[in-house]
Design a protein around this motif. Structure first.
Motif, PDB file in Angstrom:
ATOM      1  N   ALA A  22      40.584 -10.171  63.294  1.00 44.85           N
ATOM      2  CA  ALA A  22      40.125 -10.378  61.977  1.00 44.85           C
ATOM      3  C   ALA A  22      40.324  -9.463  61.164  1.00 44.85           C
ATOM      4  O   ALA A  22      41.122  -8.692  61.106  1.00 44.85           O
ATOM      5  CB  ALA A  22      39.241  -9.573  62.522  1.00 44.85           C
ATOM      6  N   ASP A  23      39.440 -10.354  59.861  1.00 40.33           N
ATOM      7  CA  ASP A  23      39.549  -9.562  58.488  1.00 40.33           C
ATOM      8  C   ASP A  23      38.839  -9.212  58.180  1.00 40.33           C
ATOM      9  O   ASP A  23      37.791  -9.561  58.712  1.00 40.33           O
ATOM     10  CB  ASP A  23      40.059 -10.683  57.765  1.00 40.33           C
ATOM     11  CG  ASP A  23      41.386 -10.924  57.479  1.00 40.33           C
ATOM     12  OD1 ASP A  23      42.623 -10.821  58.071  1.00 40.33           O
ATOM     13  OD2 ASP A  23      42.082 -12.602  56.452  1.00 40.33           O
ATOM     14  N   VAL A  24      38.689  -7.376  58.525  1.00 40.85           N
ATOM     15  CA  VAL A  24      37.069  -6.890  58.113  1.00 40.85           C
ATOM     16  C   VAL A  24      37.301  -6.068  57.193  1.00 40.85           C
ATOM     17  O   VAL A  24      38.739  -5.160  56.088  1.00 40.85           O
ATOM     18  CB  VAL A  24      37.158  -5.615  59.484  1.00 40.85           C
ATOM     19  CG1 VAL A  24      36.115  -5.310  59.187  1.00 40.85           C
ATOM     20  CG2 VAL A  24      37.473  -6.707  60.828  1.00 40.85           C
ATOM     21  N   THR A  25      36.187  -6.633  56.115  1.00 40.22           N
ATOM     22  CA  THR A  25      36.273  -5.251  55.017  1.00 40.22           C
ATOM     23  C   THR A  25      34.718  -3.975  55.263  1.00 40.22           C
ATOM     24  O   THR A  25      34.033  -4.776  56.315  1.00 40.22           O
ATOM     25  CB  THR A  25      35.347  -6.255  54.057  1.00 40.22           C
ATOM     26  OG1 THR A  25      34.078  -7.153  54.170  1.00 40.22           O
ATOM     27  CG2 THR A  25      36.675  -7.979  52.745  1.00 40.22           C
ATOM     28  N   VAL A  48      40.179  -5.318  52.555  1.00 42.25           N
ATOM     29  CA  VAL A  48      40.695  -6.331  53.751  1.00 42.25           C
ATOM     30  C   VAL A  48      41.476  -4.959  54.680  1.00 42.25           C
ATOM     31  O   VAL A  48      42.922  -4.942  54.524  1.00 42.25           O
ATOM     32  CB  VAL A  48      41.694  -7.364  53.799  1.00 42.25           C
ATOM     33  CG1 VAL A  48      40.894  -7.866  54.071  1.00 42.25           C
ATOM     34  CG2 VAL A  48      39.753  -8.022  53.107  1.00 42.25           C
ATOM     35  N   ARG A  49      40.724  -5.042  56.054  1.00 37.91           N
ATOM     36  CA  ARG A  49      42.063  -4.407  56.966  1.00 37.91           C
ATOM     37  C   ARG A  49      41.520  -5.334  57.984  1.00 37.91           C
ATOM     38  O   ARG A  49      41.055  -6.521  58.456  1.00 37.91           O
ATOM     39  CB  ARG A  49      41.302  -3.671  57.819  1.00 37.91           C
ATOM     40  CG  ARG A  49      41.099  -1.941  56.501  1.00 37.91           C
ATOM     41  CD  ARG A  49      42.345  -1.313  56.329  1.00 37.91           C
ATOM     42  NE  ARG A  49      42.127  -0.218  55.668  1.00 37.91           N
ATOM     43  CZ  ARG A  49      42.241   0.871  55.913  1.00 37.91           C
ATOM     44  NH1 ARG A  49      41.350   1.182  56.954  1.00 37.91           N
ATOM     45  NH2 ARG A  49      41.633   1.487  55.029  1.00 37.91           N
ATOM     46  N   HIS A  50      43.225  -5.276  58.917  1.00 36.27           N
ATOM     47  CA  HIS A  50      43.195  -6.593  59.937  1.00 36.27           C
ATOM     48  C   HIS A  50      42.543  -5.937  60.756  1.00 36.27           C
ATOM     49  O   HIS A  50      43.761  -4.485  61.296  1.00 36.27           O
ATOM     50  CB  HIS A  50      44.584  -7.042  59.702  1.00 36.27           C
ATOM     51  CG  HIS A  50      44.868  -8.180  58.275  1.00 36.27           C
ATOM     52  ND1 HIS A  50      44.266  -8.903  58.175  1.00 36.27           N
ATOM     53  CD2 HIS A  50      46.113  -7.031  58.034  1.00 36.27           C
ATOM     54  CE1 HIS A  50      44.362  -8.848  57.121  1.00 36.27           C
ATOM     55  NE2 HIS A  50      45.880  -8.516  56.461  1.00 36.27           N
ATOM     56  N   ILE A  51      42.269  -6.413  62.191  1.00 32.18           N
ATOM     57  CA  ILE A  51      42.032  -5.788  63.381  1.00 32.18           C
ATOM     58  C   ILE A  51      42.335  -6.652  64.695  1.00 32.18           C
ATOM     59  O   ILE A  51      41.780  -7.678  64.058  1.00 32.18           O
ATOM     60  CB  ILE A  51      40.954  -4.797  63.673  1.00 32.18           C
ATOM     61  CG1 ILE A  51      39.488  -6.036  63.386  1.00 32.18           C
ATOM     62  CG2 ILE A  51      40.081  -3.493  62.837  1.00 32.18           C
ATOM     63  CD1 ILE A  51      37.853  -5.602  63.325  1.00 32.18           C
ATOM     64  N   ARG A  52      42.892  -5.616  65.665  1.00 29.85           N
ATOM     65  CA  ARG A  52      43.021  -6.925  66.728  1.00 29.85           C
ATOM     66  C   ARG A  52      42.426  -6.524  68.337  1.00 29.85           C
ATOM     67  O   ARG A  52      42.410  -5.068  68.370  1.00 29.85           O
ATOM     68  CB  ARG A  52      44.557  -7.106  66.936  1.00 29.85           C
ATOM     69  CG  ARG A  52      45.262  -8.308  67.654  1.00 29.85           C
ATOM     70  CD  ARG A  52      46.747  -8.576  67.507  1.00 29.85           C
ATOM     71  NE  ARG A  52      46.815  -9.137  68.635  1.00 29.85           N
ATOM     72  CZ  ARG A  52      48.078 -10.131  68.645  1.00 29.85           C
ATOM     73  NH1 ARG A  52      48.340  -9.524  67.292  1.00 29.85           N
ATOM     74  NH2 ARG A  52      48.639 -10.626  69.063  1.00 29.85           N
ATOM     75  N   GLY A  53      42.257  -7.412  68.815  1.00 26.90           N
ATOM     76  CA  GLY A  53      41.112  -7.218  70.391  1.00 26.90           C
ATOM     77  C   GLY A  53      40.009  -7.608  70.326  1.00 26.90           C
ATOM     78  O   GLY A  53      39.176  -7.349  69.384  1.00 26.90           O
ATOM     79  N   PRO A  59      32.777  -2.032  62.796  1.00 23.70           N
ATOM     80  CA  PRO A  59      30.990  -1.400  61.991  1.00 23.70           C
ATOM     81  C   PRO A  59      31.714  -2.265  60.264  1.00 23.70           C
ATOM     82  O   PRO A  59      30.140  -2.327  60.064  1.00 23.70           O
ATOM     83  CB  PRO A  59      31.592   0.047  61.921  1.00 23.70           C
ATOM     84  CG  PRO A  59      33.059   0.251  62.355  1.00 23.70           C
ATOM     85  CD  PRO A  59      33.429  -0.120  63.198  1.00 23.70           C
ATOM     86  N   GLY A  60      32.573  -2.631  60.266  1.00 26.34           N
ATOM     87  CA  GLY A  60      32.780  -3.418  59.451  1.00 26.34           C
ATOM     88  C   GLY A  60      32.115  -4.780  59.129  1.00 26.34           C
ATOM     89  O   GLY A  60      31.520  -5.121  60.097  1.00 26.34           O
ATOM     90  N   ARG A  61      32.773  -5.386  58.225  1.00 24.15           N
ATOM     91  CA  ARG A  61      31.840  -7.311  57.917  1.00 24.15           C
ATOM     92  C   ARG A  61      33.274  -7.723  58.802  1.00 24.15           C
ATOM     93  O   ARG A  61      34.142  -7.641  56.939  1.00 24.15           O
ATOM     94  CB  ARG A  61      31.584  -7.262  56.068  1.00 24.15           C
ATOM     95  CG  ARG A  61      31.293  -8.632  56.297  1.00 24.15           C
ATOM     96  CD  ARG A  61      29.781  -8.582  56.836  1.00 24.15           C
ATOM     97  NE  ARG A  61      28.818  -9.492  55.513  1.00 24.15           N
ATOM     98  CZ  ARG A  61      27.746  -9.443  55.774  1.00 24.15           C
ATOM     99  NH1 ARG A  61      26.968  -9.105  56.496  1.00 24.15           N
ATOM    100  NH2 ARG A  61      27.465 -11.209  55.241  1.00 24.15           N
ATOM    101  N   VAL A  62      32.711  -8.909  59.295  1.00 21.14           N
ATOM    102  CA  VAL A  62      33.809  -9.285  59.606  1.00 21.14           C
ATOM    103  C   VAL A  62      33.821 -10.820  58.615  1.00 21.14           C
ATOM    104  O   VAL A  62      33.165 -10.707  58.268  1.00 21.14           O
ATOM    105  CB  VAL A  62      33.864 -10.310  61.119  1.00 21.14           C
ATOM    106  CG1 VAL A  62      34.546 -11.768  61.385  1.00 21.14           C
ATOM    107  CG2 VAL A  62      33.919  -9.523  61.913  1.00 21.14           C
ATOM    108  N   ARG A  63      35.241 -11.018  58.082  1.00 22.80           N
ATOM    109  CA  ARG A  63      35.777 -12.407  57.660  1.00 22.80           C
ATOM    110  C   ARG A  63      35.528 -13.400  57.753  1.00 22.80           C
ATOM    111  O   ARG A  63      35.775 -14.433  57.290  1.00 22.80           O
ATOM    112  CB  ARG A  63      36.324 -12.133  56.202  1.00 22.80           C
ATOM    113  CG  ARG A  63      34.991 -10.454  54.806  1.00 22.80           C
ATOM    114  CD  ARG A  63      34.039 -11.062  54.664  1.00 22.80           C
ATOM    115  NE  ARG A  63      33.009 -10.405  53.650  1.00 22.80           N
ATOM    116  CZ  ARG A  63      32.214  -9.816  53.375  1.00 22.80           C
ATOM    117  NH1 ARG A  63      31.549 -10.965  53.301  1.00 22.80           N
ATOM    118  NH2 ARG A  63      31.703  -8.999  52.724  1.00 22.80           N
ATOM    119  N   ARG A  64      36.810 -12.941  58.425  1.00 28.41           N
ATOM    120  CA  ARG A  64      37.855 -14.561  58.713  1.00 28.41           C
ATOM    121  C   ARG A  64      38.619 -14.170  60.325  1.00 28.41           C
ATOM    122  O   ARG A  64      38.689 -12.834  60.758  1.00 28.41           O
ATOM    123  CB  ARG A  64      38.599 -15.167  58.262  1.00 28.41           C
ATOM    124  CG  ARG A  64      39.300 -16.697  58.626  1.00 28.41           C
ATOM    125  CD  ARG A  64      39.654 -17.103  57.626  1.00 28.41           C
ATOM    126  NE  ARG A  64      40.239 -18.448  57.449  1.00 28.41           N
ATOM    127  CZ  ARG A  64      39.087 -19.720  57.792  1.00 28.41           C
ATOM    128  NH1 ARG A  64      38.303 -19.494  57.326  1.00 28.41           N
ATOM    129  NH2 ARG A  64      40.003 -20.508  57.940  1.00 28.41           N
TER     130      ARG A  64
END
Length: 321
Positions: free
Chosen positions: A137-140, A149-154, A162-167
Protein backbone atom coordinates in the motif's frame (compact mmCIF):
# COMPACT_ATOMS: atom_id res chain seq x y z
CA UNK A 1 -32.22 -18.47 -14.95
CA UNK A 2 -35.65 -20.06 -15.39
CA UNK A 3 -35.88 -23.50 -13.78
CA UNK A 4 -32.62 -23.29 -11.83
CA UNK A 5 -31.42 -21.52 -8.69
CA UNK A 6 -29.84 -18.08 -8.88
CA UNK A 7 -26.09 -18.42 -9.43
CA UNK A 8 -24.49 -16.15 -6.85
CA UNK A 9 -20.81 -15.34 -6.34
CA UNK A 10 -19.55 -13.36 -3.35
CA UNK A 11 -16.01 -11.99 -3.21
CA UNK A 12 -14.31 -10.89 -0.02
CA UNK A 13 -12.85 -12.21 3.19
CA UNK A 14 -13.34 -12.39 6.93
CA UNK A 15 -16.51 -11.22 8.67
CA UNK A 16 -17.76 -9.23 5.68
CA UNK A 17 -17.80 -12.27 3.42
CA UNK A 18 -19.46 -14.28 6.18
CA UNK A 19 -22.31 -11.74 6.14
CA UNK A 20 -22.93 -11.96 2.39
CA UNK A 21 -22.65 -15.75 2.30
CA UNK A 22 -25.14 -16.11 5.15
CA UNK A 23 -27.53 -13.79 3.30
CA UNK A 24 -27.11 -15.57 -0.03
CA UNK A 25 -27.63 -18.98 1.56
CA UNK A 26 -31.16 -17.84 2.36
CA UNK A 27 -32.07 -17.03 -1.26
CA UNK A 28 -30.25 -19.67 -3.33
CA UNK A 29 -28.41 -22.95 -2.96
CA UNK A 30 -25.95 -22.12 -5.76
CA UNK A 31 -23.42 -19.94 -3.94
CA UNK A 32 -19.71 -19.61 -4.64
CA UNK A 33 -17.36 -17.78 -2.29
CA UNK A 34 -14.19 -16.32 -3.77
CA UNK A 35 -11.87 -15.64 -0.86
CA UNK A 36 -8.85 -13.38 -0.46
CA UNK A 37 -5.58 -15.16 0.38
CA UNK A 38 -3.46 -12.26 1.65
CA UNK A 39 -3.80 -12.82 5.41
CA UNK A 40 -0.43 -12.80 7.17
CA UNK A 41 -1.51 -12.53 10.80
CA UNK A 42 -2.54 -14.84 13.63
CA UNK A 43 -2.95 -18.57 13.04
CA UNK A 44 -3.20 -18.12 9.26
CA UNK A 45 -0.01 -16.12 9.12
CA UNK A 46 1.88 -18.70 11.18
CA UNK A 47 0.77 -21.58 8.94
CA UNK A 48 1.52 -19.56 5.82
CA UNK A 49 5.06 -18.74 6.98
CA UNK A 50 5.87 -22.18 8.38
CA UNK A 51 4.39 -24.32 5.59
CA UNK A 52 4.27 -22.00 2.58
CA UNK A 53 0.52 -22.66 2.17
CA UNK A 54 -2.47 -20.48 1.42
CA UNK A 55 -3.58 -18.76 4.65
CA UNK A 56 -6.57 -20.87 5.71
CA UNK A 57 -8.46 -18.60 8.11
CA UNK A 58 -10.74 -16.74 5.69
CA UNK A 59 -11.31 -19.94 3.72
CA UNK A 60 -12.41 -21.67 6.95
CA UNK A 61 -14.80 -18.80 7.80
CA UNK A 62 -16.36 -18.99 4.33
CA UNK A 63 -16.88 -22.75 4.64
CA UNK A 64 -18.56 -22.32 8.02
CA UNK A 65 -20.76 -19.50 6.69
CA UNK A 66 -22.02 -21.71 3.86
CA UNK A 67 -22.43 -24.70 6.17
CA UNK A 68 -24.56 -22.65 8.55
CA UNK A 69 -26.17 -24.18 11.65
CA UNK A 70 -26.48 -27.58 9.95
CA UNK A 71 -22.74 -28.30 9.97
CA UNK A 72 -23.08 -30.55 13.04
CA UNK A 73 -20.14 -31.47 15.25
CA UNK A 74 -17.61 -30.85 12.46
CA UNK A 75 -18.70 -27.22 12.32
CA UNK A 76 -18.08 -26.87 16.04
CA UNK A 77 -14.69 -28.55 15.72
CA UNK A 78 -13.66 -26.40 12.73
CA UNK A 79 -14.40 -23.25 14.69
CA UNK A 80 -12.70 -24.37 17.91
CA UNK A 81 -9.52 -22.50 18.76
CA UNK A 82 -6.83 -23.99 21.02
CA UNK A 83 -5.94 -22.15 24.19
CA UNK A 84 -2.92 -22.50 26.40
CA UNK A 85 0.64 -21.43 25.67
CA UNK A 86 2.00 -24.31 23.60
CA UNK A 87 2.67 -24.72 19.90
CA UNK A 88 -1.06 -25.08 19.11
CA UNK A 89 -2.15 -22.00 21.09
CA UNK A 90 -4.27 -19.70 18.95
CA UNK A 91 -4.73 -22.12 16.08
CA UNK A 92 -8.27 -22.92 14.95
CA UNK A 93 -8.78 -26.62 14.37
CA UNK A 94 -10.26 -25.87 10.96
CA UNK A 95 -7.10 -24.02 9.96
CA UNK A 96 -5.03 -27.10 10.79
CA UNK A 97 -7.39 -29.41 8.91
CA UNK A 98 -7.26 -27.16 5.85
CA UNK A 99 -3.47 -26.97 6.09
CA UNK A 100 -3.33 -30.77 6.14
CA UNK A 101 -5.65 -31.02 3.14
CA UNK A 102 -3.67 -28.39 1.22
CA UNK A 103 -0.44 -30.32 1.84
CA UNK A 104 -1.79 -33.79 1.05
CA UNK A 105 -4.23 -33.02 -1.76
CA UNK A 106 -2.05 -30.35 -3.34
CA UNK A 107 -4.63 -28.58 -5.47
CA UNK A 108 -6.35 -25.94 -3.28
CA UNK A 109 -9.65 -26.21 -5.19
CA UNK A 110 -9.78 -29.97 -4.61
CA UNK A 111 -8.70 -29.54 -0.97
CA UNK A 112 -11.51 -27.05 -0.33
CA UNK A 113 -14.01 -29.36 -2.03
CA UNK A 114 -13.01 -32.12 0.40
CA UNK A 115 -13.47 -29.77 3.35
CA UNK A 116 -16.87 -28.71 1.98
CA UNK A 117 -17.97 -32.35 1.81
CA UNK A 118 -16.83 -32.89 5.39
CA UNK A 119 -18.98 -29.96 6.55
CA UNK A 120 -21.95 -30.72 4.29
CA UNK A 121 -21.57 -27.46 2.37
CA UNK A 122 -23.84 -27.15 -0.66
CA UNK A 123 -21.98 -24.26 -2.30
CA UNK A 124 -18.31 -23.82 -3.19
CA UNK A 125 -15.40 -22.00 -1.59
CA UNK A 126 -12.56 -20.97 -3.90
CA UNK A 127 -9.38 -18.97 -3.32
CA UNK A 128 -9.05 -15.86 -5.46
CA UNK A 129 -5.55 -17.10 -6.33
CA UNK A 130 -3.95 -20.55 -6.00
CA UNK A 131 -0.90 -18.90 -4.39
CA UNK A 132 -0.56 -16.71 -1.29
CA UNK A 133 -0.39 -13.00 -2.10
CA UNK A 134 0.99 -9.88 -0.46
CA UNK A 135 -0.73 -6.50 -0.27
CA UNK A 136 1.44 -3.43 -0.76
CA UNK A 137 0.00 0.00 0.00
CA UNK A 138 0.88 3.65 -0.56
CA UNK A 139 0.20 5.42 2.74
CA UNK A 140 0.42 9.06 3.78
CA UNK A 141 0.47 10.52 7.27
CA UNK A 142 3.31 8.36 8.59
CA UNK A 143 6.08 10.95 8.24
CA UNK A 144 6.63 14.46 9.57
CA UNK A 145 5.38 15.79 6.25
CA UNK A 146 1.80 14.46 6.05
CA UNK A 147 1.99 14.36 2.23
CA UNK A 148 4.99 11.99 2.17
CA UNK A 149 4.07 8.62 0.70
CA UNK A 150 5.38 5.52 2.44
CA UNK A 151 5.10 1.97 1.10
CA UNK A 152 3.99 -0.68 3.56
CA UNK A 153 3.54 -4.37 2.87
CA UNK A 154 1.38 -7.05 4.44
CA UNK A 155 -2.31 -7.44 5.21
CA UNK A 156 -1.95 -6.78 8.94
CA UNK A 157 0.29 -3.75 8.39
CA UNK A 158 -2.17 -2.22 5.93
CA UNK A 159 -5.25 -3.01 8.03
CA UNK A 160 -3.77 -1.42 11.17
CA UNK A 161 -1.81 1.50 9.76
CA UNK A 162 -2.36 4.83 11.57
CA UNK A 163 -1.79 6.55 8.23
CA UNK A 164 -4.11 7.11 5.28
CA UNK A 165 -4.13 4.35 2.67
CA UNK A 166 -4.13 5.87 -0.80
CA UNK A 167 -3.68 2.89 -3.09
CA UNK A 168 -2.93 -0.80 -2.94
CA UNK A 169 -1.19 -3.30 -5.19
CA UNK A 170 -1.17 -7.08 -5.06
CA UNK A 171 1.96 -9.14 -5.55
CA UNK A 172 2.66 -12.85 -5.67
CA UNK A 173 4.25 -13.99 -2.42
CA UNK A 174 6.20 -16.73 -4.21
CA UNK A 175 7.18 -15.09 -7.51
CA UNK A 176 9.04 -11.92 -6.59
CA UNK A 177 7.76 -8.76 -8.23
CA UNK A 178 5.03 -10.52 -10.27
CA UNK A 179 1.28 -10.07 -10.23
CA UNK A 180 -0.71 -12.97 -8.75
CA UNK A 181 -2.46 -15.50 -10.95
CA UNK A 182 -6.21 -15.99 -10.62
CA UNK A 183 -7.89 -19.22 -9.61
CA UNK A 184 -9.31 -20.46 -12.94
CA UNK A 185 -12.43 -21.84 -11.26
CA UNK A 186 -13.09 -18.46 -9.61
CA UNK A 187 -12.83 -16.70 -12.97
CA UNK A 188 -15.26 -19.22 -14.51
CA UNK A 189 -17.70 -18.77 -11.59
CA UNK A 190 -17.76 -14.99 -12.02
CA UNK A 191 -18.35 -15.28 -15.76
CA UNK A 192 -21.21 -17.78 -15.27
CA UNK A 193 -22.89 -15.95 -12.37
CA UNK A 194 -26.29 -14.28 -12.29
CA UNK A 195 -25.23 -11.95 -9.46
CA UNK A 196 -21.80 -11.01 -8.12
CA UNK A 197 -21.34 -9.30 -4.75
CA UNK A 198 -18.39 -7.18 -3.62
CA UNK A 199 -18.29 -6.13 0.03
CA UNK A 200 -18.90 -5.53 2.81
CA UNK A 201 -15.60 -5.91 4.61
CA UNK A 202 -12.19 -4.35 5.07
CA UNK A 203 -12.06 -2.27 1.92
CA UNK A 204 -8.32 -2.32 1.17
CA UNK A 205 -7.53 -5.79 2.50
CA UNK A 206 -10.65 -7.89 1.77
CA UNK A 207 -12.66 -6.21 -1.01
CA UNK A 208 -10.30 -4.38 -3.39
CA UNK A 209 -7.66 -7.19 -3.60
CA UNK A 210 -9.96 -9.19 -5.89
CA UNK A 211 -9.77 -6.36 -8.40
CA UNK A 212 -5.96 -6.44 -8.26
CA UNK A 213 -5.76 -9.99 -9.69
CA UNK A 214 -5.66 -9.33 -13.46
CA UNK A 215 -7.76 -12.24 -14.78
CA UNK A 216 -10.29 -11.93 -11.95
CA UNK A 217 -10.57 -8.20 -12.58
CA UNK A 218 -11.19 -8.84 -16.27
CA UNK A 219 -13.89 -11.41 -15.42
CA UNK A 220 -15.64 -8.89 -13.15
CA UNK A 221 -15.57 -6.34 -15.97
CA UNK A 222 -16.81 -8.81 -18.62
CA UNK A 223 -19.42 -10.81 -16.70
CA UNK A 224 -23.07 -10.51 -17.63
CA UNK A 225 -24.03 -10.89 -13.96
CA UNK A 226 -25.75 -8.20 -11.94
CA UNK A 227 -22.86 -6.59 -10.04
CA UNK A 228 -23.73 -5.46 -6.53
CA UNK A 229 -21.56 -3.57 -4.04
CA UNK A 230 -22.57 -3.92 -0.38
CA UNK A 231 -21.28 -1.11 1.82
CA UNK A 232 -20.16 -1.39 5.42
CA UNK A 233 -22.55 -0.41 8.18
CA UNK A 234 -20.15 1.56 10.37
CA UNK A 235 -16.77 3.27 9.90
CA UNK A 236 -13.93 0.80 10.31
CA UNK A 237 -10.96 1.64 12.56
CA UNK A 238 -7.62 1.53 10.79
CA UNK A 239 -7.48 1.42 7.02
CA UNK A 240 -10.74 3.31 6.24
CA UNK A 241 -11.29 5.32 9.41
CA UNK A 242 -13.17 8.50 8.58
CA UNK A 243 -14.29 7.30 5.13
CA UNK A 244 -17.79 8.32 4.10
CA UNK A 245 -19.95 5.77 2.23
CA UNK A 246 -19.33 7.63 -1.04
CA UNK A 247 -15.57 7.67 -0.46
CA UNK A 248 -15.61 3.86 -0.49
CA UNK A 249 -17.07 4.00 -4.00
CA UNK A 250 -14.59 6.67 -5.10
CA UNK A 251 -11.72 4.42 -4.01
CA UNK A 252 -13.30 1.48 -5.83
CA UNK A 253 -13.52 3.53 -9.02
CA UNK A 254 -9.88 4.66 -8.68
CA UNK A 255 -8.66 1.08 -8.39
CA UNK A 256 -10.90 -0.37 -11.10
CA UNK A 257 -11.94 2.40 -13.53
CA UNK A 258 -13.30 -0.11 -16.08
CA UNK A 259 -15.65 -1.78 -13.61
CA UNK A 260 -19.35 -1.03 -13.99
CA UNK A 261 -21.73 -1.72 -11.10
CA UNK A 262 -25.50 -2.24 -11.23
CA UNK A 263 -26.48 -1.62 -7.62
CA UNK A 264 -25.00 -0.31 -4.37
CA UNK A 265 -26.69 -1.55 -1.19
CA UNK A 266 -26.35 0.52 1.97
CA UNK A 267 -28.24 0.68 5.23
CA UNK A 268 -30.50 3.70 5.29
CA UNK A 269 -29.23 4.72 8.73
CA UNK A 270 -25.57 4.52 7.65
CA UNK A 271 -25.72 7.15 4.90
CA UNK A 272 -25.65 10.74 6.22
CA UNK A 273 -25.91 12.39 2.78
CA UNK A 274 -27.77 10.13 0.30
CA UNK A 275 -27.33 12.52 -2.63
CA UNK A 276 -23.53 12.26 -2.37
CA UNK A 277 -23.71 8.48 -2.36
CA UNK A 278 -26.12 8.59 -5.28
CA UNK A 279 -23.64 10.67 -7.32
CA UNK A 280 -20.72 8.36 -6.47
CA UNK A 281 -22.79 5.32 -7.44
CA UNK A 282 -23.84 6.99 -10.68
CA UNK A 283 -20.17 7.38 -11.64
CA UNK A 284 -19.96 3.56 -11.49
CA UNK A 285 -23.19 3.15 -13.46
CA UNK A 286 -25.11 2.01 -10.38
CA UNK A 287 -28.37 2.76 -8.61
CA UNK A 288 -28.37 2.87 -4.83
CA UNK A 289 -30.62 0.82 -2.59
CA UNK A 290 -31.08 2.37 0.84
CA UNK A 291 -32.66 -0.45 2.83
CA UNK A 292 -32.82 -1.43 6.49
CA UNK A 293 -30.17 -4.17 6.36
CA UNK A 294 -28.56 -3.82 9.80
CA UNK A 295 -29.38 -6.31 12.53
CA UNK A 296 -31.88 -4.99 15.06
CA UNK A 297 -29.59 -5.84 17.97
CA UNK A 298 -26.23 -4.80 16.44
CA UNK A 299 -25.71 -1.72 14.26
CA UNK A 300 -22.39 -3.10 12.98
CA UNK A 301 -23.81 -6.42 11.74
CA UNK A 302 -25.97 -7.14 8.70
CA UNK A 303 -29.28 -8.93 9.10
CA UNK A 304 -28.99 -11.92 6.73
CA UNK A 305 -32.67 -12.04 5.76
CA UNK A 306 -32.86 -8.29 5.13
CA UNK A 307 -29.63 -8.28 3.11
CA UNK A 308 -30.79 -11.28 1.08
CA UNK A 309 -34.08 -9.53 0.31
CA UNK A 310 -32.23 -6.39 -0.75
CA UNK A 311 -29.99 -8.40 -3.09
CA UNK A 312 -33.05 -10.11 -4.59
CA UNK A 313 -34.67 -6.73 -5.28
CA UNK A 314 -31.43 -5.38 -6.77
CA UNK A 315 -31.23 -8.31 -9.21
CA UNK A 316 -34.90 -7.93 -10.18
CA UNK A 317 -34.44 -4.21 -10.82
CA UNK A 318 -31.32 -4.80 -12.92
CA UNK A 319 -33.14 -7.37 -15.05
CA UNK A 320 -35.93 -4.86 -15.71
CA UNK A 321 -33.52 -2.30 -17.11
Amino acid sequence: MTGRPLRAVALGGGHGLHATLTALRGITEDVTAVVTVADDGGSSGRLRRELGLLPPGDLRKALLALAGPDSGPWGTVFGHRFGGTGALAGHAVGNLVLAGLLETVGDPVAALAEAARLLGVAGRVLPMSPEPVDIEADVTGLAEDPATVRHIRGQVAVATTPGRVRRIRLLSATRRGERPTACAEAVAAVLAADVVLLGPGSWFTSVLPHLMVPDLHDALVRTGATRVVVLNLVPQPGETEGFSPEHHLDVLAEHAPRLRVDAVIADVDSVPVPDRLRQAAKALGADIRLDHVAAADAADRHDPAALGASVTRAVATALER
